[in-house]
Design a protein around this motif. Structure first.
Motif, PDB file in Angstrom:
ATOM      1  N   HIS A   1       8.718   0.475  -6.208  1.00 50.71           N
ATOM      2  CA  HIS A   1       8.636   0.084  -4.928  1.00 50.71           C
ATOM      3  C   HIS A   1       8.308   1.555  -4.116  1.00 50.71           C
ATOM      4  N   TYR A   2       7.664   2.181  -4.781  1.00 54.90           N
ATOM      5  CA  TYR A   2       7.442   3.486  -4.217  1.00 54.90           C
ATOM      6  C   TYR A   2       5.996   3.997  -4.400  1.00 54.90           C
ATOM      7  N   GLN A   3       5.420   4.638  -3.301  1.00 56.57           N
ATOM      8  CA  GLN A   3       4.008   5.244  -3.409  1.00 56.57           C
ATOM      9  C   GLN A   3       4.282   6.464  -2.828  1.00 56.57           C
ATOM     10  N   ARG A   4       3.821   7.350  -3.295  1.00 60.47           N
ATOM     11  CA  ARG A   4       3.869   8.898  -2.438  1.00 60.47           C
ATOM     12  C   ARG A   4       3.059   8.733  -1.281  1.00 60.47           C
ATOM     13  N   LEU A   5       3.931   9.493  -0.222  1.00 56.94           N
ATOM     14  CA  LEU A   5       3.278   9.291   1.102  1.00 56.94           C
ATOM     15  C   LEU A   5       2.810   7.965   1.968  1.00 56.94           C
ATOM     16  N   SER A   6       3.400   6.929   1.259  1.00 56.23           N
ATOM     17  CA  SER A   6       3.123   5.818   1.897  1.00 56.23           C
ATOM     18  C   SER A   6       4.422   5.008   2.257  1.00 56.23           C
ATOM     19  N   VAL A   7       4.260   3.934   3.093  1.00 61.96           N
ATOM     20  CA  VAL A   7       5.631   3.120   3.102  1.00 61.96           C
ATOM     21  C   VAL A   7       5.126   1.835   2.916  1.00 61.96           C
ATOM     22  N   LEU A   8       6.073   1.192   1.946  1.00 68.50           N
ATOM     23  CA  LEU A   8       5.902  -0.037   1.402  1.00 68.50           C
ATOM     24  C   LEU A   8       6.802  -1.185   1.870  1.00 68.50           C
ATOM     25  N   ALA A   9       6.236  -2.257   2.312  1.00 66.29           N
ATOM     26  CA  ALA A   9       6.677  -3.207   2.999  1.00 66.29           C
ATOM     27  C   ALA A   9       7.946  -3.920   2.242  1.00 66.29           C
ATOM     28  N   ASP A  10       9.274  -4.336   2.806  1.00 69.73           N
ATOM     29  CA  ASP A  10      10.305  -4.808   1.937  1.00 69.73           C
ATOM     30  C   ASP A  10       9.827  -6.120   1.405  1.00 69.73           C
ATOM     31  N   ILE A  11      10.282  -6.360   0.405  1.00 68.08           N
ATOM     32  CA  ILE A  11      10.057  -7.576  -0.276  1.00 68.08           C
ATOM     33  C   ILE A  11      11.185  -8.686  -0.540  1.00 68.08           C
ATOM     34  N   GLU A  12      11.375  -9.582   0.157  1.00 68.17           N
ATOM     35  CA  GLU A  12      12.546 -10.606   0.046  1.00 68.17           C
ATOM     36  C   GLU A  12      12.551 -11.474  -0.851  1.00 68.17           C
ATOM     37  N   GLU A  13      13.674 -11.924  -1.512  1.00 69.29           N
ATOM     38  CA  GLU A  13      13.617 -13.125  -2.368  1.00 69.29           C
ATOM     39  C   GLU A  13      12.519 -13.175  -3.380  1.00 69.29           C
ATOM     40  N   VAL A  14      12.802 -12.100  -4.268  1.00 71.10           N
ATOM     41  CA  VAL A  14      11.897 -11.685  -5.531  1.00 71.10           C
ATOM     42  C   VAL A  14      12.544 -12.559  -6.519  1.00 71.10           C
ATOM     43  N   VAL A  15      11.878 -13.521  -7.376  1.00 73.99           N
ATOM     44  CA  VAL A  15      12.276 -14.178  -8.390  1.00 73.99           C
ATOM     45  C   VAL A  15      11.290 -13.838  -9.667  1.00 73.99           C
ATOM     46  N   ILE A  16      11.989 -13.064 -10.527  1.00 76.22           N
ATOM     47  CA  ILE A  16      11.009 -12.862 -11.963  1.00 76.22           C
ATOM     48  C   ILE A  16      11.185 -13.820 -12.937  1.00 76.22           C
ATOM     49  N   ASP A  17      10.196 -14.332 -13.268  1.00 72.31           N
ATOM     50  CA  ASP A  17       9.961 -15.144 -14.402  1.00 72.31           C
ATOM     51  C   ASP A  17       9.389 -14.565 -15.668  1.00 72.31           C
ATOM     52  N   THR A  18       9.959 -14.359 -16.652  1.00 72.11           N
ATOM     53  CA  THR A  18       9.553 -13.561 -17.837  1.00 72.11           C
ATOM     54  C   THR A  18       8.691 -14.411 -18.701  1.00 72.11           C
ATOM     55  N   GLY A  19       8.978 -15.687 -18.514  1.00 70.43           N
ATOM     56  CA  GLY A  19       8.439 -16.828 -19.626  1.00 70.43           C
ATOM     57  C   GLY A  19       9.656 -17.463 -20.269  1.00 70.43           C
ATOM     58  N   ASN A  20      10.558 -16.816 -20.330  1.00 71.90           N
ATOM     59  CA  ASN A  20      11.583 -17.399 -21.045  1.00 71.90           C
ATOM     60  C   ASN A  20      13.063 -17.333 -20.405  1.00 71.90           C
ATOM     61  N   VAL A  21      12.903 -16.326 -19.465  1.00 70.28           N
ATOM     62  CA  VAL A  21      14.119 -16.124 -18.577  1.00 70.28           C
ATOM     63  C   VAL A  21      13.792 -16.113 -17.150  1.00 70.28           C
ATOM     64  N   VAL A  22      14.383 -16.488 -16.282  1.00 73.51           N
ATOM     65  CA  VAL A  22      14.382 -16.559 -14.620  1.00 73.51           C
ATOM     66  C   VAL A  22      15.409 -15.708 -14.115  1.00 73.51           C
ATOM     67  N   PHE A  23      15.180 -14.592 -13.343  1.00 76.16           N
ATOM     68  CA  PHE A  23      16.301 -13.893 -12.802  1.00 76.16           C
ATOM     69  C   PHE A  23      16.379 -14.523 -11.475  1.00 76.16           C
ATOM     70  N   PRO A  24      17.796 -14.348 -11.159  1.00 77.77           N
ATOM     71  CA  PRO A  24      18.134 -14.730  -9.719  1.00 77.77           C
ATOM     72  C   PRO A  24      17.335 -14.311  -8.605  1.00 77.77           C
ATOM     73  N   SER A  25      17.393 -14.559  -7.461  1.00 77.51           N
ATOM     74  CA  SER A  25      16.642 -14.040  -6.377  1.00 77.51           C
ATOM     75  C   SER A  25      17.122 -12.762  -6.070  1.00 77.51           C
ATOM     76  N   PHE A  26      16.456 -11.749  -5.746  1.00 81.32           N
ATOM     77  CA  PHE A  26      16.835 -10.370  -4.971  1.00 81.32           C
ATOM     78  C   PHE A  26      15.840  -9.799  -4.075  1.00 81.32           C
ATOM     79  N   ASP A  27      16.244  -9.044  -3.346  1.00 86.29           N
ATOM     80  CA  ASP A  27      15.366  -8.383  -2.372  1.00 86.29           C
ATOM     81  C   ASP A  27      15.024  -6.795  -2.901  1.00 86.29           C
ATOM     82  N   VAL A  28      13.873  -6.544  -2.738  1.00 86.37           N
ATOM     83  CA  VAL A  28      13.323  -5.102  -3.080  1.00 86.37           C
ATOM     84  C   VAL A  28      13.278  -4.370  -1.829  1.00 86.37           C
ATOM     85  N   LYS A  29      13.999  -3.222  -1.472  1.00 87.14           N
ATOM     86  CA  LYS A  29      13.762  -2.377  -0.195  1.00 87.14           C
ATOM     87  C   LYS A  29      14.001  -1.014  -0.503  1.00 87.14           C
TER      88      LYS A  29
END
Length: 692
Positions: A428-456
């Motif tokens: 969640h980083y880009q040089r000289l840029s501001v990335l928007a906050d991303i809420e309620e991210v749920v990662i699904d690997t195909g066999n494991v689903v992570f709980p929701s978290f925010d990336v800020k």
């Protein structure tokens, strides 16, 4: 939102096809397959940092190498600049700071491997790319198989071999690899000839590399004879304009190895004869992940530590199995007998660089100070050292949802996996840029689903899934914390800023841990520790009295030197040593000695500066002088004036120089103490790219 991945592409592991590999007298072998490096029969991830021995004072080599080792570096790469060693034809100099044998032995003493980058042309922002002036005056074509040129190269290679004889891996030494040339993108026959020549001179190593980048299709290399190594920088001082660059693709999880931007002033713009580099035959390896970036006269970026860490993390996420940083440690150019030895437009190159300073805004500065990317990168290095056997064979998988280059609102993510277990990478980083906050991210690997978290905020991290803990059958289904390292049966994680650390095991247990320094007992003797992000940046694994353990600096950077735990920063600190259950306090360092600095105006120039042309690059500029009086040899003198180029002289000799890029110029007090020093500065104009 749920974020998923493409299907893992099963790739055949190819072994025994590369003409390299070798064993030492103890029967320990180094080999390479199409996916990763192998040492002692197990997957191996070398962690390589560039440090130029001839750009540093010999008496400080060991101390600085110890700092590199404390930062997680396991292999030191270094250029041999031909012009440094044979400025005058027939007069070789391998003494003093040019003593490559002493440098390799210094690395060996503290258990660091070495990669020799022997050229003959090396670039490295050195005059003529490292070629001596007299070589350019010869009447034959350089960097080709011209017999007369190759005779000179043989003489150069043979002289190097004489210096390092007996120090190659096959002899029980620590030279594990050799790199030929640099940025030679369209002459496979010549690269093959250089390898053959080096072998005939006695330079034999398990690994041979060349730089692999070109505009689109990769450098033409002798297939299976060398490993192509790649890079990626946060900026491009070689660009000929003074505008801000477009968003770098290095902050996206793209499966590219080749970077057409590196050395764009020197490399081809299109492929030669339909060539396509066969990437599938080689592991993804890098030699020029920017550990910083050099400041040129016309482009002066300011490196943010996350500029460096985020690229390194992304490259791991897309398959890198040899992180190699250029530069990891800055240095100082030497002055030649006949000329200055830096790259400049006067020598036909695209840039003007400082005469002396090769600081590179690197993880370790020109004078050995620690920058924050050193601390961040060590989080990755500790992990790779402990989990390389499991991590190296993992395949890289792309995200289903891949953001475009200008996209600042979508999640950037990737995965390394074997189809069952692995690691999810998020940047969640880009040089000289501001990335928007991303809420309620749920990662699904195909066999494991992570709980929701925010990336800020400005953050890059990775998360494990189906990770084996110990040998008792305990499996961590997922964790919303980043693994760092393990000591005996204790596993250390770091809490990611803004995300609660949750550990969910396949037996149903779910543990929420707050950051601290105490271990939580899982079962039997298996423990876990969750460190805060700030604590983890100062975590070091050091070997004292033959025993490796973990240390936490309390706002200071610890390293082992001559059997003692020292702190890089001056002063007295309370630090912590791991005892198997918790971190116990101890004191290191001594009270900081104050340095007295007086800087006063000078009415008249005391003398004509020897290198006055550096003060007038681009145009005529007003020049002002100041006298510097320094009492005390500890610490640094901080110069915070506004200027274009600054130089410091003592007794008429140039001691240091700097191009102003918006950060205080820090010069060691010991360089100036007790000497009559003058600071000369030229007027700053708006004729360069700047970020201040």
């Amino acid at each position: 939102m749920i974020y998923q991945f493409e299907k893992l592409e099963e790739k055949k592991l190819i072994s025994g096809h590369l003409h390299m590999g070798g064993c030492n007298p103890a029967g320990e072998c180094i080999n390479v397959n199409s996916s990763y490096f192998v040492r002692k029969g197990k997957p191996w991830i070398p962690i390589m940092g560039e440090f130029h021995f001839s750009r540093y004072n010999r008496e400080d080599w060991s101390r600085e190498l110890c700092k590199m080792k404390a930062g997680g570096i396991t292999v030191v790469s270094t250029y041999l600049f031909w012009i440094y060693h044979e400025e005058t034809e027939g007069e070789f100099n391998f003494d003093g700071d040019n003593d490559i044998r002493a440098f390799v032995l210094a690395c060996k003493e503290i258990d660091l491997d070495v990669i020799l980058r022997i050229g003959p042309w090396v670039h490295g922002e050195c005059r003529n790319g490292g070629f001596p002036d007299w070589l350019l005056d010869k009447q034959y074509e350089l960097r080709t198989n011209d017999p007369l040129y190759m005779a000179q190269v043989r003489r150069w290679y043979k002289r190097i071999e004489e210096e390092v004889r007996g120090l190659f891996y096959k002899d029980g030494g620590n030279i594990v690899a050799i790199q030929f040339e640099n940025e030679l993108v369209d002459h496979a026959e010549h690269l093959a000839a250089l390898k053959e020549l080096a072998l005939s001179c006695g330079m034999e190593a398990p690994i041979y590399t060349v730089t692999g980048w070109n505009s689109a299709f990769g450098a033409e290399i002798p297939v299976d004879e060398v490993i192509p190594v790649f890079g990626g920088y946060c900026e491009a001082p070689w660009e000929d304009h003074i505008r801000q660059l477009e968003p770098s693709p290095h902050y996206f999880f793209l499966p590219m190895r080749n970077d057409s931007a590196i050395g764009a002033d020197l490399t081809l713009k299109e492929s030669s004869g339909g060539w396509h580099l066969p990437y599938e035959r080689y592991p993804f390896a890098t030699c020029e992940l920017g550990g910083g970036i050099q400041v040129s006269h016309h482009r002066r970026p300011i490196v943010d530590p996350m500029d460096i860490y985020a690229i390194a993390l992304v490259k791991l996420g897309v398959g890198n199995n040899l992180p190699g940083y250029y530069m990891y440690h800055g240095g100082t150019n030497k002055l030649g007998k006949k000329s200055t030895l830096q790259e400049s437009k006067a020598t036909g190159y695209a840039n003007d660089y400082p005469i002396l300073s090769y600081d590179f805004q690197a993880a370790l500065s020109e004078y050995g100070e620690v920058r924050d990317q050193y601390r961040l990168l060590n989080l990755l290095h500790l992990f790779l050292q402990d989990f390389q056997e499991e991590f190296a064979p993992l395949g890289a998988v792309q995200a289903v949802n891949r953001p475009a280059r200008e996209d600042t609102v979508s999640l950037r993510y990737g995965m390394r996996t074997d189809g069952r277990s692995g690691y999810v990478f998020i940047n969640h980083y880009q040089r000289l840029s501001v990335l928007a906050d991303i809420e309620e991210v749920v990662i699904d690997t195909g066999n494991v689903v992570f709980p929701s978290f925010d990336v800020k905020g400005k953050i890059s991290f990775f998360l494990p899934f189906m990770m084996k803990i110990g040998n008792s059958g305990l499996t961590l289904e997922y964790a919303t914390a980043q693994p760092v390292c393990r000591m005996d049966h204790t596993y250390f994680f770091v809490e990611i800023p803004g995300i609660s650390a949750v550990y969910h095991f396949t037996d149903g247990r779910r543990i929420h841990m707050t950051a601290g320094r105490e271990a939580v007992l899982l079962e039997a003797d298996i423990r876990m520790v969750t460190l805060s992000w700030e604590d983890a940046k100062y975590l070091r694994r050091l070997e004292k009295n033959g025993n490796k353990t973990l240390y936490l600096g309390s706002g200071c950077d610890l390293y082992l030197y001559n059997g003692q735990i020292l702190n890089v920063e001056e002063g007295k600190y309370t630090c912590y040593e791991w005892n198997g259950e918790t971190f116990c306090p101890f004191t290191t360092g001594s009270e900081k000695a104050e340095v007295e600095v007086t800087i006063r105006e000078v009415d008249e120039p005391p003398f004509e500066p020897v290198y006055g042309e550096e003060l007038r690059i681009g145009s005529q500029r007003v020049v002002k002088w100041k006298e510097i009086v320094v009492k005390g040899s500890q610490g640094f003198v901080s110069i915070e004036e506004d200027y274009d180029v600054a130089q410091i002289y003592a007794e008429g000799r140039l001691l240091a120089d700097n191009f102003n890029y918006g950060r205080p110029w820090r010069v060691p007090a010991k360089l100036l103490a007790g000497r009559k020093c003058y600071l000369v500065m030229s007027e700053r104009k708006d004729d360069f790219y700047r970020e201040f």
